[in-house]
Design an enzyme around this catalytic site. Structure first.
Site, short mmCIF file in Angstrom:
data_model
loop_
_atom_site.label_atom_id
_atom_site.label_comp_id
_atom_site.label_asym_id
_atom_site.label_seq_id
_atom_site.Cartn_x
_atom_site.Cartn_y
_atom_site.Cartn_z
N LYS A 86 0.81 -1.22 0.00
CA LYS A 86 0.00 0.00 0.00
C LYS A 86 0.84 1.27 0.00
O LYS A 86 0.40 2.30 -0.53
CB LYS A 86 -0.96 0.00 1.19
CG LYS A 86 -2.06 -1.04 1.08
CD LYS A 86 -3.01 -0.97 2.25
CE LYS A 86 -4.10 -2.02 2.11
NZ LYS A 86 -5.09 -1.95 3.21
N ASP A 122 -9.78 2.70 1.93
CA ASP A 122 -9.72 2.07 3.25
C ASP A 122 -10.25 3.01 4.34
O ASP A 122 -10.96 2.58 5.24
CB ASP A 122 -8.28 1.68 3.60
CG ASP A 122 -7.84 0.37 2.97
OD1 ASP A 122 -8.71 -0.46 2.65
OD2 ASP A 122 -6.62 0.17 2.81
#
Length: 297
Positions: A86, A122
């Site tokens: 990420k 997220d």
């Protein structure tokens, strides 16, 4: 790796499908393929979601440039990004959304007009179920375990939600300190700090959020000493396989209000689906897909 992605793309293109995928390690239990494919089918179009598992490929984050290039060349609409990529993926992108820039992590990459756009769903994926479940709860001092990609997004969501003091705990002191300093710059009216000592961090805490791999299948255990979990805390989990982690089991036994990781799994997919397809998904239907899938084992 290019051959694997290309073969998938050729087969999917023959059926006029939207192509998307997930790049990460140990992702065979991911529920994202089911969530995206079921929602597309319910909405009346075809979508195929491929798992691009670094573990199965025997590769690490160094494979990201090749995998991104292959997916883009093969006509993917985009890819989701998960652990351990990420943050590592960011140098290979052309543009970042404002939230991805503030968080310092990307979980969704969209390929459009020859460019790669990095987004983070997220944080919104955590924020929505958190808002619904813990509206009005005590946000004076919240402890967050984990300063990685998921933790960065959750930290941002907690501050947006109104957390007054956020203590980020990570075994890597520099990572915790760097994240705390970056977020403090965007939320100057709050207190954000980084620690390695979880016992010190938990003193006076009103809430606990867990955002490390501990508790996942293959990584059993508790992310902190059991004696630090008490009934005056609310506890939120990011891990969703299994849905009932050892931490949540303990928290329930101690009388805590709890939130499992299923909501974040669904709502990050809601955001990613909209970015990939340009269509607004039915979030309630996606949650039903998820809960039904979990119940079926």
């Amino acid at each position: 790796m290019i051959t694997e992605v290309s073969t998938f793309a050729t087969e999917a293109a023959a059926h006029d499908k939207v192509l998307v995928g997930l790049i990460g390690a140990d992702i065979q239990r991911s529920k994202s393929p089911y969530l995206h494919e079921q929602e597309a089918a319910a909405a009346g179009f075809h979508l195929h979601y491929q798992l691009i598992d670094l573990t199965r490929l025997g590769k690490g984050v160094e494979a990201l440039p090749e995998l991104l290039a292959a997916a883009e060349a093969c006509g993917f609409a985009g890819v989701n990004i998960t652990h351990p990529c990420k943050q590592a993926v960011m140098p290979y992108l052309d543009e970042l959304s404002e939230d991805a820039r503030q968080i310092g992590a990307v979980n969704t990459v969209v390929f459009r007009d020859g460019k790669r756009y990095g987004h983070n769903t997220d944080w919104s994926g955590f924020a929505e179920p958190f808002r619904r479940h813990f509206a009005g709860d005590d946000l004076r001092r919240v402890v967050l375990l984990g300063a990685g990609g998921a933790g960065s997004a959750v930290a941002h969501a907690l501050l947006v939600a109104g957390t007054q003091e956020l203590v980020i705990v990570d075994q890597d002191a520099s990572r915790a300190a760097t994240l705390a300093a970056r977020l403090q710059g965007f939320f100057a009216d709050r207190r954000v700090s980084g620690l390695t000592d979880v016992q010190q961090a938990m003193q006076g805490a009103s809430g606990l959020v867990h955002a490390t791999p501990t508790g996942m299948y293959g990584h059993p255990g508790l992310p902190l000493p059991a004696e630090l979990v008490h009934g005056d805390l609310w506890v939120a989990e990011v891990v969703y396989f299994p849905l009932e982690t050892e931490l949540l089991q303990l928290a329930r036994q101690r009388g805590c209000r709890v939130l499992d990781g299923g909501g974040m799994a669904v709502w990050q997919a809601v955001g990613a689906f909209a970015l990939f397809t340009g269509r607004a998904p039915d979030s309630e239907r996606m949650e039903q897909h998820f809960r039904r899938m979990i119940a079926a084992g």
